[in-house]
Design an enzyme around this catalytic site. Structure first.
Site, PDB file in Angstrom:
ATOM      1  N   GLU A 174       0.840  -1.091   0.047  1.00 25.78           N
ATOM      2  CA  GLU A 174       0.186  -0.123   0.111  1.00 25.78           C
ATOM      3  C   GLU A 174       0.877   1.246   0.071  1.00 25.78           C
ATOM      4  O   GLU A 174       1.904   1.220   0.450  1.00 25.78           O
ATOM      5  CB  GLU A 174      -0.900   0.135   1.291  1.00 25.78           C
ATOM      6  CG  GLU A 174      -2.284  -0.417   1.128  1.00 25.78           C
ATOM      7  CD  GLU A 174      -3.194  -0.203   2.301  1.00 25.78           C
ATOM      8  OE1 GLU A 174      -3.586   0.755   2.529  1.00 25.78           O
ATOM      9  OE2 GLU A 174      -3.689  -1.170   2.765  1.00 25.78           O
TER      10      GLU A 174
ATOM     11  N   HIS B 206      -5.281   1.032  -2.892  1.00 26.26           N
ATOM     12  CA  HIS B 206      -5.721  -0.130  -2.583  1.00 26.26           C
ATOM     13  C   HIS B 206      -5.388  -1.105  -3.739  1.00 26.26           C
ATOM     14  O   HIS B 206      -5.897  -1.281  -4.813  1.00 26.26           O
ATOM     15  CB  HIS B 206      -7.545  -0.258  -2.829  1.00 26.26           C
ATOM     16  CG  HIS B 206      -8.228   0.306  -1.429  1.00 26.26           C
ATOM     17  ND1 HIS B 206      -9.396   0.341  -1.384  1.00 26.26           N
ATOM     18  CD2 HIS B 206      -7.460   0.386  -0.153  1.00 26.26           C
ATOM     19  CE1 HIS B 206      -9.707   0.905   0.023  1.00 26.26           C
ATOM     20  NE2 HIS B 206      -8.704   1.010   0.517  1.00 26.26           N
TER      21      HIS B 206
ATOM     22  N   HIS C  72      -4.428   6.995   0.225  1.00 29.45           N
ATOM     23  CA  HIS C  72      -3.589   5.559   0.298  1.00 29.45           C
ATOM     24  C   HIS C  72      -4.331   4.997  -0.928  1.00 29.45           C
ATOM     25  O   HIS C  72      -5.384   5.191  -1.621  1.00 29.45           O
ATOM     26  CB  HIS C  72      -4.068   4.992   1.664  1.00 29.45           C
ATOM     27  CG  HIS C  72      -5.390   4.364   1.718  1.00 29.45           C
ATOM     28  ND1 HIS C  72      -6.199   5.166   2.382  1.00 29.45           N
ATOM     29  CD2 HIS C  72      -5.852   3.223   1.812  1.00 29.45           C
ATOM     30  CE1 HIS C  72      -7.298   4.427   2.295  1.00 29.45           C
ATOM     31  NE2 HIS C  72      -7.065   3.197   1.958  1.00 29.45           N
TER      32      HIS C  72
ATOM     33  N   ASP D 124     -10.581   2.202   7.140  1.00 25.99           N
ATOM     34  CA  ASP D 124     -10.395   3.742   6.502  1.00 25.99           C
ATOM     35  C   ASP D 124     -11.644   4.863   7.118  1.00 25.99           C
ATOM     36  O   ASP D 124     -11.413   5.899   7.037  1.00 25.99           O
ATOM     37  CB  ASP D 124     -10.802   3.339   5.011  1.00 25.99           C
ATOM     38  CG  ASP D 124      -9.801   2.586   4.242  1.00 25.99           C
ATOM     39  OD1 ASP D 124      -8.769   2.456   4.857  1.00 25.99           O
ATOM     40  OD2 ASP D 124     -10.151   2.329   3.105  1.00 25.99           O
TER      41      ASP D 124
HETATM   42 ZN   LIG Z   1      -8.405   1.576   2.235  1.00 24.90          ZN
END
Ligand SMILES: [Zn+2]
Length: 132
Positions: A35, A83, A81, A94
């Site tokens: 990530e 995925h 961020h 989240d």
């Molecule tokens: Zn996430």
């Protein structure tokens, strides 16, 4: 009680620079299958900068963003961020982060094309963000 009262500082964020969006997608690609995580910094309502978080590790979002390490800075409007598994919908972790920090959050999802991202507000609702 939020850690930082953003309502006192927030200016409406309406757009993101194309350059910044591309940088996010490129960074997400280069981190794949890990990530990517960072903070969004806006100027006059336009997101122009991404700050990479120091010491972030791959894994759960809650671990990526250690809340006590996040800067309480008016120009930092939220988080970004990736995925790697695809799908831009926020996870429970989240949503928890979104309610506690900032008010404009981007999730980029694999395969990280120009349309593979979404923006959310502090309540986890999808919000519009123009690309300029
Ligand atoms: Zn996430």
């Amino acid at each position: 009680m939020p850690l930082f009262d953003f309502t006192k500082h927030m200016e409406p964020v309406t757009a993101i620079r194309m350059r910044t969006l591309k940088m996010i997608l490129e960074a997400s690609k280069s981190q794949f299958p890990e990530e990517f995580a960072g903070l969004l910094k806006a100027d006059k309502g336009v997101i122009k900068e991404v700050w990479l978080l120091p010491g972030t590790e791959s894994g759960e979002t809650s671990a990526l963003f250690r809340l006590n390490m996040l800067p309480r800075e008016p120009k930092v409007v939220g988080t970004v961020h990736s995925h790697p598994a695809g799908g831009c919908r926020p996870s429970d972790a989240d949503l928890d982060l979104f309610t506690r920090f900032g008010y404009c959050h981007i999730i980029a999802c694999a395969p990280y094309g120009l349309k593979n991202w979404s923006c959310y507000d502090g309540n986890g609702n999808r919000r519009k963000l123009e690309v300029v």
